[in-house]
Design an enzyme around this catalytic site. Structure first.
Site, PDB file in Angstrom:
ATOM      1  N   TYR A   2       3.749 -15.774   1.963  1.00  0.00           N
ATOM      2  CA  TYR A   2       2.751 -15.933   3.015  1.00  0.00           C
ATOM      3  C   TYR A   2       2.875 -17.328   3.635  1.00  0.00           C
ATOM      4  O   TYR A   2       2.587 -18.340   2.984  1.00  0.00           O
ATOM      5  CB  TYR A   2       1.337 -15.741   2.465  1.00  0.00           C
ATOM      6  CG  TYR A   2       1.062 -14.365   1.900  1.00  0.00           C
ATOM      7  CD1 TYR A   2       1.915 -13.295   2.121  1.00  0.00           C
ATOM      8  CD2 TYR A   2      -0.073 -14.134   1.126  1.00  0.00           C
ATOM      9  CE1 TYR A   2       1.649 -12.040   1.603  1.00  0.00           C
ATOM     10  CE2 TYR A   2      -0.349 -12.878   0.607  1.00  0.00           C
ATOM     11  CZ  TYR A   2       0.517 -11.842   0.843  1.00  0.00           C
ATOM     12  OH  TYR A   2       0.259 -10.599   0.320  1.00  0.00           O
ATOM     13  N   PRO A  28      -7.506  -2.823   2.767  1.00  0.00           N
ATOM     14  CA  PRO A  28      -8.532  -1.778   2.658  1.00  0.00           C
ATOM     15  C   PRO A  28      -9.173  -1.437   4.004  1.00  0.00           C
ATOM     16  O   PRO A  28      -9.803  -0.391   4.137  1.00  0.00           O
ATOM     17  CB  PRO A  28      -9.556  -2.385   1.697  1.00  0.00           C
ATOM     18  CG  PRO A  28      -9.414  -3.865   1.909  1.00  0.00           C
ATOM     19  CD  PRO A  28      -7.943  -4.084   2.132  1.00  0.00           C
ATOM     20  N   LEU A  29      -9.003  -2.319   4.995  1.00  0.00           N
ATOM     21  CA  LEU A  29      -9.523  -2.055   6.336  1.00  0.00           C
ATOM     22  C   LEU A  29      -8.395  -1.735   7.313  1.00  0.00           C
ATOM     23  O   LEU A  29      -8.607  -1.727   8.527  1.00  0.00           O
ATOM     24  CB  LEU A  29     -10.330  -3.263   6.839  1.00  0.00           C
ATOM     25  CG  LEU A  29     -11.579  -3.605   6.029  1.00  0.00           C
ATOM     26  CD1 LEU A  29     -12.251  -4.850   6.585  1.00  0.00           C
ATOM     27  CD2 LEU A  29     -12.559  -2.430   6.017  1.00  0.00           C
ATOM     28  N   GLN A  85      -5.865  -3.431   8.311  1.00  0.00           N
ATOM     29  CA  GLN A  85      -5.654  -4.558   9.219  1.00  0.00           C
ATOM     30  C   GLN A  85      -6.590  -4.521  10.429  1.00  0.00           C
ATOM     31  O   GLN A  85      -6.240  -4.972  11.518  1.00  0.00           O
ATOM     32  CB  GLN A  85      -4.191  -4.630   9.654  1.00  0.00           C
ATOM     33  CG  GLN A  85      -3.263  -4.882   8.465  1.00  0.00           C
ATOM     34  CD  GLN A  85      -1.856  -5.253   8.886  1.00  0.00           C
ATOM     35  OE1 GLN A  85      -1.620  -5.746   9.979  1.00  0.00           O
ATOM     36  NE2 GLN A  85      -0.904  -5.021   7.993  1.00  0.00           N
ATOM     37  N   GLY A  86      -7.787  -3.989  10.229  1.00  0.00           N
ATOM     38  CA  GLY A  86      -8.803  -4.010  11.268  1.00  0.00           C
ATOM     39  C   GLY A  86      -9.106  -2.669  11.895  1.00  0.00           C
ATOM     40  O   GLY A  86     -10.143  -2.513  12.550  1.00  0.00           O
ATOM     41  N   GLY A 103     -14.029  -1.082  12.894  1.00  0.00           N
ATOM     42  CA  GLY A 103     -14.865  -0.717  14.025  1.00  0.00           C
ATOM     43  C   GLY A 103     -14.681  -1.631  15.225  1.00  0.00           C
ATOM     44  O   GLY A 103     -15.304  -1.440  16.272  1.00  0.00           O
TER      45      GLY A 103
END
Length: 304
Positions: free
Chosen positions: A58, A198-199, A201-202, A206
């Site tokens: 990273y 878990p999202l 990457q957006g 929402g």
């Protein structure tokens, strides 16, 4: 904040992923790495978040450096997880990389050291066994894996005499494969699954739709293509209904779905302190079985 205990150590169920620390491809700008990242770490600790995930890849080490500096004197409150990329895992190379990571983090002991991905050209057992002396010497507290299939995790575990405590894998409402076999195996064997993205990457936050796409490299990903964003609309409708019933946000519902599973913690990133706080609040959101199944069913129709 809720916690899961593993090997006598408490992991916050919501951690902080730090891929974006020092990584220009996220498009967050210089201020993010020089100011916001430090505010995020400070706020995370105040919210009870103790799991911070990074990797040598990273920002080519910048994420580890920024995280170490941001933790500073609060190191004892944190559970640091970093990762080694076994690109050419010749004997002795892994230990050198671990020491470099520890130096960038400013620590003598890495709490959780993970192989970032399996290298099929080399023996998985040899890649993992190299770190046994560092376990005995106290340079590494726990060893784990990342992006391993359940079969590879089990085979590698069977080949060594020390626990491979964790496996960090892609897990979300849209990426459900670990739910079927990996999570039950982890629960039965006192192991932990760490969910990254878990999202998505957006996508599951929402924030984005067909008229509002990411402006950085994420806009090129399949998840943000027109076809996917159009197909996502019925999923979003169910997520919005569930969110209203709990006075929560769509992102919190998506995180709560992941955290509904035993032996799972999640490490979403955060672009702001406000988003971090929202992520942390998802730890207290417990979905009903009906809501869990409704979300899984509509997601399955869109993304089998």
């Amino acid at each position: 904040m809720r916690y899961r205990e593993l090997n006598g150590i408490r992991f916050s169920v919501v951690g902080l992923g730090t891929w974006q620390f020092g990584s220009p491809e996220w498009g967050y700008g210089r201020e993010y790495s020089e100011r916001v990242a430090y505010e995020l770490v400070e706020e995370a600790l105040s919210l009870g978040i103790n799991l911070f995930d990074t990797a040598e890849l990273y920002g080519f080490g910048r994420s580890e450096t920024i995280l170490g500096q941001a933790l500073g004197s609060h190191r004892r409150q944190a559970l640091i997880a970093s990762k080694y990329a076994p690109i050419v895992p010749l004997p002795g190379v892994g230990r050198k990389h671990a020491r470099r990571s520890a130096a960038r983090l400013g620590v003598e002991e890495i709490d959780l050291y993970q192989l970032h991905f399996p290298n099929p050209l080399f023996s998985l057992r040899a890649e993992v066994a190299e770190f046994e002396p560092m376990l005995h010497a106290g340079d590494i507290r726990m060893l784990g894996l990342s992006n391993y299939s359940l079969g590879a995790w089990r085979r590698t575990q069977d080949s060594v005499s020390f626990p491979l405590w964790t496996n960090q894998v892609h897990l979300s409402l849209f990426t459900r494969r670990p739910v079927r076999e990996m999570i039950p195996w982890a629960t039965a064997n006192d192991r932990l699954v760490i969910a990254y993205s878990p999202l998505e990457q957006g996508l599951l936050s929402g924030r984005y739709d067909i008229d509002n796409k990411p402006t950085n490299l994420r806009r090129l990903k399949r998840e943000f293509g027109d076809r996917t964003l159009l197909a996502f609309r019925p999923v979003r409708q169910v997520m919005e209904r569930v969110a209203r019933s709990y006075d929560a946000t769509i992102a919190q519902v998506a995180l709560a779905w992941v955290l509904s599973h035993e032996s799972v913690v999640a490490i979403p990133g955060a672009s702001s302190v406000e988003q971090l706080r929202s992520n942390a609040q998802a730890a207290d959101l417990i979905l009903s079985e009906d809501d869990y199944l409704d979300l899984a069913e509509v997601a399955q129709r869109m993304w089998p």
